[in-house]
Write a protein that holds these residues in place. Structure first.
Motif, short mmCIF file in Angstrom:
data_model
loop_
_atom_site.label_atom_id
_atom_site.label_comp_id
_atom_site.label_asym_id
_atom_site.label_seq_id
_atom_site.Cartn_x
_atom_site.Cartn_y
_atom_site.Cartn_z
N TYR A 128 0.80 -1.22 0.00
CA TYR A 128 0.00 0.00 0.00
C TYR A 128 0.84 1.28 0.00
N GLY A 129 2.11 1.18 0.35
CA GLY A 129 2.92 2.39 0.49
C GLY A 129 2.73 3.04 1.83
N ALA A 130 2.18 2.31 2.78
CA ALA A 130 2.00 2.81 4.15
C ALA A 130 2.04 1.59 5.08
N SER A 131 2.35 1.83 6.35
CA SER A 131 2.49 0.70 7.27
C SER A 131 1.16 0.04 7.56
N HIS A 132 0.08 0.75 7.28
CA HIS A 132 -1.26 0.19 7.44
C HIS A 132 -2.15 0.86 6.39
N PRO A 133 -3.07 0.10 5.80
CA PRO A 133 -3.93 0.69 4.77
C PRO A 133 -4.65 1.96 5.23
N ARG A 134 -4.91 2.09 6.55
CA ARG A 134 -5.63 3.28 7.01
C ARG A 134 -4.77 4.53 6.94
N TYR A 135 -3.47 4.35 6.69
CA TYR A 135 -2.57 5.51 6.65
C TYR A 135 -2.24 5.97 5.23
N VAL A 136 -2.82 5.33 4.21
CA VAL A 136 -2.40 5.65 2.84
C VAL A 136 -2.67 7.11 2.48
N ASP A 137 -3.63 7.74 3.13
CA ASP A 137 -3.96 9.12 2.80
C ASP A 137 -3.11 10.14 3.55
N VAL A 138 -2.38 9.69 4.56
CA VAL A 138 -1.63 10.66 5.35
C VAL A 138 -0.12 10.59 5.12
N VAL A 139 0.35 9.54 4.48
CA VAL A 139 1.79 9.44 4.24
C VAL A 139 2.18 10.33 3.06
N ARG A 140 3.46 10.63 2.99
CA ARG A 140 3.96 11.44 1.88
C ARG A 140 5.12 10.69 1.22
N PRO A 141 5.43 11.03 -0.03
CA PRO A 141 6.57 10.37 -0.69
C PRO A 141 7.88 10.75 0.02
N PRO A 142 8.85 9.86 0.03
CA PRO A 142 10.13 10.18 0.64
C PRO A 142 10.88 11.23 -0.17
N ARG A 143 11.63 12.09 0.54
CA ARG A 143 12.48 13.06 -0.15
C ARG A 143 13.77 12.37 -0.58
N SER A 144 14.46 12.99 -1.53
CA SER A 144 15.67 12.36 -2.05
C SER A 144 16.74 12.22 -0.97
N ASP A 145 16.73 13.13 0.02
CA ASP A 145 17.75 13.03 1.07
C ASP A 145 17.37 12.03 2.15
N GLU A 146 16.25 11.39 1.99
CA GLU A 146 15.82 10.38 2.96
C GLU A 146 15.99 8.96 2.40
N LEU A 147 16.50 8.85 1.19
CA LEU A 147 16.64 7.53 0.60
C LEU A 147 17.58 6.69 1.45
N PRO A 148 17.25 5.42 1.59
CA PRO A 148 18.09 4.55 2.43
C PRO A 148 19.50 4.37 1.85
#
Ligand SMILES: [Zn+2]
Length: 91
Positions: free
Chosen positions: A71-91
């Protein structure tokens, strides 16, 4: 790179590096990760299958990692509140 492996590999070479999120592995350094909305309660890969029952409620870290992959979030209920990672946050 498997999730959770970025500790040590990058932390030693990047100054002021932030902690990796144990769920999505982005270096957000937040207690509650804005990228996947996992709340870091100290759970790591060693006990990832356990449901800690803390701020993440009824899901374990492995559940959250799976959810993030789907889903791109740790829980499906959070899909609307997460944001894409910034380039300086890449692992
Ligand atoms: Zn995260």
């Amino acid at each position: 790179m498997p999730i959770g492996e970025c500790h040590g590999r990058l932390a030693s070479v990047i100054e002021q590096s932030l902690d990796c999120c144990p769920c999505c592995a982005y270096r957000t350094g937040c207690t509650t990760c804005p990228v996947c909305f996992w709340t870091d309660d100290g759970q790591r890969d060693a006990d990832a299958g356990a449901v800690a029952g803390g701020p993440n409620g009824d899901i374990s870290l492995s559940d959250a990692q799976l959810n993030f992959a789907i889903y791109g979030a740790s829980h499906p209920r959070y899909v609307d509140v997460v944001r894409p990672p910034r380039s300086d946050e890449l692992p």
